[in-house]
Design an enzyme around this catalytic site. Structure first.
Site, short mmCIF file in Angstrom:
data_model
loop_
_atom_site.label_atom_id
_atom_site.label_comp_id
_atom_site.label_asym_id
_atom_site.label_seq_id
_atom_site.Cartn_x
_atom_site.Cartn_y
_atom_site.Cartn_z
N ILE A 36 38.58 17.05 -16.23
CA ILE A 36 37.42 17.78 -15.97
C ILE A 36 36.14 16.86 -15.43
CG2 ILE A 36 37.80 19.73 -17.71
CD1 ILE A 36 35.97 18.08 -19.81
N GLY A 60 34.33 9.22 -14.53
CA GLY A 60 33.06 8.22 -14.14
C GLY A 60 33.63 6.88 -13.88
N MET A 101 33.84 4.34 -15.93
CA MET A 101 34.77 3.89 -16.90
C MET A 101 35.95 4.81 -17.55
SD MET A 101 31.91 1.87 -19.40
CE MET A 101 33.29 1.21 -20.31
N GLY A 102 35.98 5.85 -16.84
CA GLY A 102 36.98 6.67 -17.41
C GLY A 102 37.21 7.97 -16.86
N VAL A 137 37.45 12.12 -18.12
CA VAL A 137 37.54 13.04 -19.15
C VAL A 137 38.42 14.18 -19.17
CG1 VAL A 137 35.81 14.37 -20.55
CG2 VAL A 137 34.97 12.39 -19.59
N LYS A 142 38.00 11.58 -23.68
CA LYS A 142 37.82 10.45 -22.49
C LYS A 142 38.62 9.36 -22.44
CE LYS A 142 34.11 7.61 -20.80
NZ LYS A 142 32.96 6.61 -21.06
N ASP A 178 22.78 5.16 -19.29
CA ASP A 178 23.45 5.46 -18.22
C ASP A 178 22.74 7.20 -18.05
OD1 ASP A 178 24.56 5.47 -15.84
OD2 ASP A 178 26.61 5.78 -16.63
#
Length: 444
Positions: free
Chosen positions: A17, A20, A22-23, A25, A40, A138
């Site tokens: 869904i 980003g 870093m990963g 989701v 995540k 962030d």
């Protein structure tokens, strides 16, 4: 990665869904509690060494523990930190709502009042996070979820750090999206709660203007240079939200609102009221005075907020004197002359009374000095004796009326007239008192 995978024997993945830096989701299901969750997955670059990969893993575990401290209606709750195949997974509350970034895609903008409502809810969650010692680090449109009913929840505290906690960072890692970073972070300084305030201001600025204050160019380094300068152009479409945005986007940490103040100001704009913005602190640092001596100092100040509410980065050097002792205090800690205490006359009258007493004392001392000097000039008997006599000999009485000493009776000679000659004692002149020594004589 495929759907229908079971993570940590409990969380079944459905579909991605969001993603980003870093990963990714995933929407998933907690098969134990039978509820929908967001999971995540941390993505590690293939170029990382074993030690760097371990750092990233430890960092993610810390992030989960930090985010789990926060419980607020406007923040996504972290339920669990799971581990699968040696990799960490964050299990969070699922919210079926688009992000603010999705609402702003294609350079679309939102009305200032709506943006103020969104910002007030995000600031409410961030204020509670800051009070708990947590920074987001962030804040950006992609991390604000906005439901159809207007509810806003901030998500992805994944790169936040607890203030004062031990940090685990990868070498050269820059936390945050360049376009929404605060100037001090872009310059390499440690982030602080005021950095989240600036990032929120940049997010809301983008919502009313169509792009963040420093743009979103393809060259991240160019954006970082622009951010580091901290020169923000006043928004053109923000209306009543403009003064608040400029205080959030102030170039110095001291000139920005706190997150709690930002929440209150944004709530006021959303309700159609004029926000009460706190004044900008004038003194921010004490530095050596330019061009001065070694002992001189100067106060580095920021200019006060103008009528429009816009804070500037202008500075001025105001020379100040060397350090002085602290002012006296009354019992109970009240500064003398600054109010308080039990003096019924008030501090101003007390200061006037003290000043008057000092002036009177000075006048008395001056009068005595003038009297001694005048008497010494007008009376020839005041001259020191000659012929090696002791200078401690008694002084002969003056020829003035009353026969007093020169310390008791000043000369009565009119200004400009020559001094009167000493007359020898006559029958009409009373003899000296028995307690007064005769005048010294000059040896033949």
């Amino acid at each position: 990665m495929t759907a229908d995978r079971l993570i940590a024997g409990r969380y079944r993945l459905a579909d991605p869904i969001g993603s980003g830096a870093m990963g990714v989701v995933w929407r998933g299901t907690d098969v134990r509690l039978r509820r929908t969750v967001a999971v995540k997955q941390l993505l590690l670059a293939s170029t990382l060494s074993n030690s760097q990969a371990l750092e990233a893993k430890l960092r993610a575990m810390r992030e989960g523990r930090i985010a789990a401290r926060l419980h607020h209606p406007n923040a996504i709750t972290v339920f669990d930190v799971a581990e699968e195949d040696g990799q960490p997974w964050l299990v969070m509350e699922y919210m079926d709502a688009p992000s603010l970034a999705a609402k702003l895609s294609g350079k679309r903008t939102l009305p200032p009042i709506e943006v103020a409502r969104i910002g007030a809810q995000a600031a409410a969650a961030l204020a509670v996070a800051h009070a708990a010692g947590i920074m987001h680090r962030d804040v950006k449109p992609a991390n604000l979820l906005v439901a159809d009913d207007g509810t806003v929840k901030i998500t992805d505290f994944g790169i936040s750090r607890a203030v004062g906690d031990v940090t685990v960072t990868a070498t050269g890692f820059l936390a945050g999206t360049p376009a929404y970073l605060a100037p001090e972070v872009a310059r390499g300084e440690d982030p602080e709660p005021a950095s989240d305030v600036f990032a929120l201001g940049s997010t809301l600025y983008a919502a009313v203007e169509g792009s963040p204050p420093f743009g979103e160019g393809d060259n991240p380094l160019a954006v970082l240079h622009a951010v580091a300068r901290g020169e923000v152009a006043a928004p053109r479409n923000a209306g009543p939200l403009g003064p608040v945005l400029m205080r959030l986007l102030a170039g110095t940490v001291e000139a920005r609102l706190t997150m709690q103040e930002a929440k209150e100001a944004l709530e006021a704009v959303a309700a159609g009221r004029v926000p009460e913005l706190s004044s900008v602190p004038v003194v921010t640092a004490i530095l050596p005075a330019p061009g001065g001596d070694a002992g001189a100092t100067a106060v580095l100040g920021t200019s006060a907020t103008g009528a429009s509410g816009n804070a500037t980065d202008a500075t001025e050097f105001v020379p100040i004197s060397s350090p002085t002792p602290p002012p006296p205090t009354r019992p109970g800690g009240t500064l003398a002359g600054l109010g308080g205490g039990s003096n019924p006359r008030g501090p101003d009258k007390q200061l006037l009374g003290v000043a008057a007493a000092v002036v009177v004392a000075l006048l008395v001392v001056i009068a005595l000095i003038v009297t001694v000097q005048n008497g010494g000039d007008d009376s020839p008997t005041a001259a020191p004796p000659t012929g090696g006599e002791s200078t401690n000999a008694p002084v002969a009485p003056s020829s003035g009326a009353g026969g007093g000493s020169i310390m008791e009776q000043p000369s009565q000679t009119a200004p400009g007239a020559p001094p009167a000659a000493s007359a020898s004692p006559s029958a009409s002149t009373p003899p000296p008192s028995s307690t007064t020594a005769p005048p010294p004589t000059t040896p033949a």
